[in-house]
Motif scaffolding. Sequence first.
Motif, PDB file in Angstrom:
ATOM      1  N   TYR A  28      35.584  57.605 -10.167  1.00 19.08           N
ATOM      2  CA  TYR A  28      36.745  58.119  -9.441  1.00 19.08           C
ATOM      3  C   TYR A  28      37.502  56.977  -8.750  1.00 19.08           C
ATOM      4  N   LEU A  29      36.774  56.105  -8.062  1.00 23.81           N
ATOM      5  CA  LEU A  29      37.423  54.983  -7.379  1.00 23.81           C
ATOM      6  C   LEU A  29      38.116  54.054  -8.369  1.00 23.81           C
ATOM      7  N   ARG A  30      37.508  53.831  -9.521  1.00 26.98           N
ATOM      8  CA  ARG A  30      38.143  52.979 -10.530  1.00 26.98           C
ATOM      9  C   ARG A  30      39.444  53.607 -11.022  1.00 26.98           C
ATOM     10  N   SER A  31      39.453  54.917 -11.150  1.00 25.51           N
ATOM     11  CA  SER A  31      40.687  55.594 -11.547  1.00 25.51           C
ATOM     12  C   SER A  31      41.757  55.430 -10.488  1.00 25.51           C
ATOM     13  N   ILE A  32      41.366  55.564  -9.230  1.00 29.16           N
ATOM     14  CA  ILE A  32      42.320  55.406  -8.121  1.00 29.16           C
ATOM     15  C   ILE A  32      42.913  54.000  -8.134  1.00 29.16           C
ATOM     16  N   MET A  33      42.053  53.014  -8.269  1.00 23.44           N
ATOM     17  CA  MET A  33      42.515  51.629  -8.204  1.00 23.44           C
ATOM     18  C   MET A  33      43.422  51.282  -9.379  1.00 23.44           C
ATOM     19  N   ASN A  34      43.065  51.713 -10.574  1.00 23.19           N
ATOM     20  CA  ASN A  34      43.759  51.242 -11.769  1.00 23.19           C
ATOM     21  C   ASN A  34      44.886  52.138 -12.248  1.00 23.19           C
ATOM     22  N   LYS A  35      44.886  53.392 -11.839  1.00 25.88           N
ATOM     23  CA  LYS A  35      45.950  54.303 -12.260  1.00 25.88           C
ATOM     24  C   LYS A  35      46.902  54.673 -11.134  1.00 25.88           C
ATOM     25  N   ILE A  36      46.532  54.324  -9.910  1.00 21.60           N
ATOM     26  CA  ILE A  36      47.397  54.605  -8.765  1.00 21.60           C
ATOM     27  C   ILE A  36      47.801  53.309  -8.063  1.00 21.60           C
ATOM     28  N   ILE A  37      46.831  52.639  -7.448  1.00 18.86           N
ATOM     29  CA  ILE A  37      47.127  51.469  -6.615  1.00 18.86           C
ATOM     30  C   ILE A  37      47.786  50.354  -7.421  1.00 18.86           C
ATOM     31  N   GLN A  38      47.253  50.044  -8.611  1.00 20.35           N
ATOM     32  CA  GLN A  38      47.787  48.930  -9.395  1.00 20.35           C
ATOM     33  C   GLN A  38      49.149  49.234 -10.005  1.00 20.35           C
ATOM     34  N   THR A  39      49.611  50.451  -9.865  1.00 20.97           N
ATOM     35  CA  THR A  39      50.947  50.787 -10.361  1.00 20.97           C
ATOM     36  C   THR A  39      51.993  50.757  -9.255  1.00 20.97           C
ATOM     37  N   LEU A  40      51.550  50.556  -8.015  1.00 18.64           N
ATOM     38  CA  LEU A  40      52.489  50.544  -6.893  1.00 18.64           C
ATOM     39  C   LEU A  40      53.161  49.177  -6.785  1.00 18.64           C
ATOM     40  N   PRO A  41      54.475  49.136  -6.657  1.00 25.76           N
ATOM     41  CA  PRO A  41      55.179  47.848  -6.522  1.00 25.76           C
ATOM     42  C   PRO A  41      54.683  47.040  -5.325  1.00 25.76           C
ATOM     43  N   GLU A  42      54.294  47.728  -4.263  1.00 25.05           N
ATOM     44  CA  GLU A  42      53.799  47.022  -3.071  1.00 25.05           C
ATOM     45  C   GLU A  42      52.577  46.178  -3.395  1.00 25.05           C
ATOM     46  N   PHE A  43      51.730  46.677  -4.324  1.00 27.45           N
ATOM     47  CA  PHE A  43      50.536  45.919  -4.676  1.00 27.45           C
ATOM     48  C   PHE A  43      50.823  44.874  -5.749  1.00 27.45           C
ATOM     49  N   THR A  44      51.571  45.240  -6.772  1.00 27.48           N
ATOM     50  CA  THR A  44      51.827  44.301  -7.862  1.00 27.48           C
ATOM     51  C   THR A  44      52.615  43.080  -7.391  1.00 27.48           C
ATOM     52  N   SER A  45      53.425  43.267  -6.339  1.00 33.38           N
ATOM     53  CA  SER A  45      54.203  42.134  -5.819  1.00 33.38           C
ATOM     54  C   SER A  45      53.366  41.233  -4.915  1.00 33.38           C
ATOM     55  N   ASN A  46      52.259  41.751  -4.407  1.00 29.78           N
ATOM     56  CA  ASN A  46      51.410  40.967  -3.522  1.00 29.78           C
ATOM     57  C   ASN A  46      49.958  41.433  -3.679  1.00 29.78           C
ATOM     58  N   PRO A  47      49.332  41.115  -4.805  1.00 33.19           N
ATOM     59  CA  PRO A  47      47.991  41.631  -5.104  1.00 33.19           C
ATOM     60  C   PRO A  47      46.891  40.918  -4.329  1.00 33.19           C
ATOM     61  N   LYS A  48      46.699  41.338  -3.108  1.00 33.86           N
ATOM     62  CA  LYS A  48      45.706  40.710  -2.243  1.00 33.86           C
ATOM     63  C   LYS A  48      44.859  41.772  -1.555  1.00 33.86           C
ATOM     64  N   LYS A  49      43.773  41.309  -0.961  1.00 35.11           N
ATOM     65  CA  LYS A  49      42.887  42.187  -0.198  1.00 35.11           C
ATOM     66  C   LYS A  49      43.639  42.880   0.926  1.00 35.11           C
ATOM     67  N   GLU A  50      44.457  42.128   1.649  1.00 38.68           N
ATOM     68  CA  GLU A  50      45.200  42.700   2.771  1.00 38.68           C
ATOM     69  C   GLU A  50      46.155  43.800   2.306  1.00 38.68           C
ATOM     70  N   THR A  51      46.748  43.613   1.126  1.00 39.69           N
ATOM     71  CA  THR A  51      47.664  44.624   0.605  1.00 39.69           C
ATOM     72  C   THR A  51      46.919  45.908   0.281  1.00 39.69           C
ATOM     73  N   LEU A  52      45.763  45.771  -0.334  1.00 40.65           N
ATOM     74  CA  LEU A  52      44.973  46.951  -0.669  1.00 40.65           C
ATOM     75  C   LEU A  52      44.556  47.706   0.587  1.00 40.65           C
ATOM     76  N   MET A  53      44.118  46.983   1.609  1.00 42.23           N
ATOM     77  CA  MET A  53      43.701  47.644   2.843  1.00 42.23           C
ATOM     78  C   MET A  53      44.888  48.287   3.538  1.00 42.23           C
ATOM     79  N   HIS A  54      46.065  47.689   3.381  1.00 39.96           N
ATOM     80  CA  HIS A  54      47.285  48.252   3.954  1.00 39.96           C
ATOM     81  C   HIS A  54      47.644  49.568   3.257  1.00 39.96           C
ATOM     82  N   LEU A  55      47.486  49.585   1.935  1.00 39.69           N
ATOM     83  CA  LEU A  55      47.816  50.782   1.177  1.00 39.69           C
ATOM     84  C   LEU A  55      46.725  51.845   1.259  1.00 39.69           C
ATOM     85  N   LEU A  56      45.482  51.384   1.361  1.00 36.22           N
ATOM     86  CA  LEU A  56      44.341  52.291   1.318  1.00 36.22           C
ATOM     87  C   LEU A  56      43.316  51.884   2.380  1.00 36.22           C
ATOM     88  N   PRO A  57      43.482  52.362   3.608  1.00 37.51           N
ATOM     89  CA  PRO A  57      42.558  51.995   4.685  1.00 37.51           C
ATOM     90  C   PRO A  57      41.104  52.355   4.422  1.00 37.51           C
TER      91      PRO A  57
END
Length: 222
Positions: free
Chosen positions: A149-178
Amino acid sequence: MSVAEMHGELIEFNERLHRLLMAKEALISQMRQELIDLRGPVPGDLSQTSEDQSLSDFEMAHCALINVWIPTVFLRGRAANAFHVYQVYIRIKDDEWNVYRRYAEFRALHIRLRTKFPLVNTFNFPPKKAIGNKDAKFVEERRKQLQEYLRSIMNKIIQTLPEFTSNPKKETLMHLLPFCVDVQPTGEPASKAQSKVVSKFSRLSRTHPRETRNPEPQSGDL
């Protein structure tokens, strides 16, 4: 030896060679899948070699790969108050960290994500179970389901967000998904650590306080 006999032996040899090659390919595929399950997918892992359907989007050259898996589950508390804690290992490029979450926190995440991203409704999320949820086989199966389930969230949701693709870092992920904030299990409370991360997706944030947790498994853990 006649031509017919030579031809027959050649056919038999080819059949044996084909069987050996098929067995070798099956073994390689099995070992590759075991490696993926152990350390999570990395670039180059072909999605068709895995039974995990959430891996289908991993080889997207324009996205930074988020590795996530749940290597262990351990039991906390005693008797009727006992509960399982899932170790979630996350890696983005050179950043890697652990978070520790109960099933209730996964469920709360799922409910919030469903309101924001309709695609989440198509993901397989393990249902709540009141009786038998301490059984070892059940816990292991739930671990695998939550990992997928988490892999689906990360790869089909988070990695498709422009906020993440423009700045793919740990801080960005925590910002998008606390949910992925690496709260120190034996350090400061989760509420303090989470207050340092401000998410623009307010409904994805965890609003309930969490107790501190010890990452080390206790004796007799599952």
